[in-house]
Scaffold this motif. Sequence first.
Motif, mmCIF file in Angstrom:
data_model
loop_
_atom_site.group_PDB
_atom_site.id
_atom_site.type_symbol
_atom_site.label_atom_id
_atom_site.label_comp_id
_atom_site.label_asym_id
_atom_site.label_seq_id
_atom_site.Cartn_x
_atom_site.Cartn_y
_atom_site.Cartn_z
ATOM 1 N N ASP A 21 0.825 -1.150 -0.098
ATOM 2 C CA ASP A 21 -0.186 0.215 -0.032
ATOM 3 C C ASP A 21 0.915 1.372 -0.034
ATOM 4 O O ASP A 21 0.661 2.133 -0.553
ATOM 5 N N VAL A 22 1.955 1.367 0.810
ATOM 6 C CA VAL A 22 2.775 2.410 0.867
ATOM 7 C C VAL A 22 3.448 2.441 -0.539
ATOM 8 O O VAL A 22 3.781 3.692 -1.017
ATOM 9 N N GLU A 23 3.930 1.523 -1.104
ATOM 10 C CA GLU A 23 4.535 1.730 -2.449
ATOM 11 C C GLU A 23 3.418 2.263 -3.448
ATOM 12 O O GLU A 23 3.870 3.084 -4.467
ATOM 13 N N ALA A 24 2.520 1.684 -3.405
ATOM 14 C CA ALA A 24 1.315 2.054 -4.225
ATOM 15 C C ALA A 24 1.199 3.672 -3.973
ATOM 16 O O ALA A 24 1.057 4.320 -5.054
ATOM 17 N N ASN A 57 1.727 6.534 -6.720
ATOM 18 C CA ASN A 57 0.729 7.426 -7.001
ATOM 19 C C ASN A 57 1.053 8.909 -6.847
ATOM 20 O O ASN A 57 0.836 9.842 -7.563
ATOM 21 N N LEU A 58 1.696 9.181 -5.442
ATOM 22 C CA LEU A 58 2.263 10.488 -5.207
ATOM 23 C C LEU A 58 3.294 10.958 -6.016
ATOM 24 O O LEU A 58 3.254 12.220 -6.459
ATOM 25 N N THR A 59 4.075 10.062 -6.427
ATOM 26 C CA THR A 59 5.323 10.222 -7.302
ATOM 27 C C THR A 59 4.518 10.713 -8.829
ATOM 28 O O THR A 59 4.892 11.690 -9.456
ATOM 29 N N GLU A 60 3.826 10.142 -9.289
ATOM 30 C CA GLU A 60 3.199 10.173 -10.542
ATOM 31 C C GLU A 60 2.325 11.633 -10.288
ATOM 32 O O GLU A 60 2.174 12.587 -11.265
ATOM 33 N N GLU A 61 1.542 11.954 -9.225
ATOM 34 C CA GLU A 61 0.715 13.069 -8.928
ATOM 35 C C GLU A 61 1.650 14.202 -9.168
ATOM 36 O O GLU A 61 1.415 15.278 -9.688
ATOM 37 N N ARG A 62 3.132 14.030 -8.317
ATOM 38 C CA ARG A 62 4.151 14.960 -8.212
ATOM 39 C C ARG A 62 4.385 15.479 -9.519
ATOM 40 O O ARG A 62 4.634 16.681 -10.023
#
Length: 263
Positions: free
Chosen positions: A116-119, A123-128
């Motif tokens: 979950d943390v990796e996902a 997601n946060l990296t992609e959003e960033r």
Amino acid sequence: MVCHEEDHRYGNVPDPSAKRVESKICSDEDRNVAAAEPGIKRYRLAAVILGLLCVLQAALIIFLLLSLFSERDEFKRTNVDVEAGFKNLTEERDDLKRKLNNSVSERDALKRTNLDVEAGFKNLTEERDDLKRKLNNSVSERDALKRTNLDVEAGFKTLTEERDDLKRKLNNSAQGGWEYFNGSFYYISSIEKTWQQSRDDCRQKGADLVIINSKEEQDFTRKFKKSLWIGLTDSETEGTWKWVDGTPLTTRFTHFYHSVHSN
């Protein structure tokens, strides 16, 4: 009654013959006893030995029984200890199994949490990255808008200056010889001059010799029905014609040159 008396009599009066018989009997018994004493002793010794053996055997049996009882008790204690140890080992095994199951459950929970943390991190990296891209696009758009605004401002300034210049020329035309056509002012001089003199005169007035860019403009100049100097020259390279703004000559309006003179 008579017998009693006889018995009493014989009992009180010793009988010599009877004494002799008794003596004889005693003597015979003494001899028999004397002859039987070694055998009796042997029997007595054998009996004593047998008794001792019986005592020893009984003692040995008792010792063996005590030993057996002791070993039995020891076995019982050992069995109790073994059972207690087995019970403890079983409990420890069950406790270890339970801890192992808990550890496996915690490990699986940690794995799920890590996934979950990796996902979430992905997601946060992609959003960033998406926000960075949008920010860059926004900055680019902002810069483009700034440049557009600058261009608009410059264009507005240019248009303002052109408007002011047109107003000035319009005022001048009203005063002396300027004619308006299609967003530009044209001055037709009545004094004949050379091409260079004519251009210098145009520059002094803030203009230049006419550059024909359209059929409409060509028709406009023709209406004056006189020979005119236009902004076309081969002064740099003879035979290579260019307009005064540096653009090369095209053949679109070549038929015009029969009626409008150039240098």
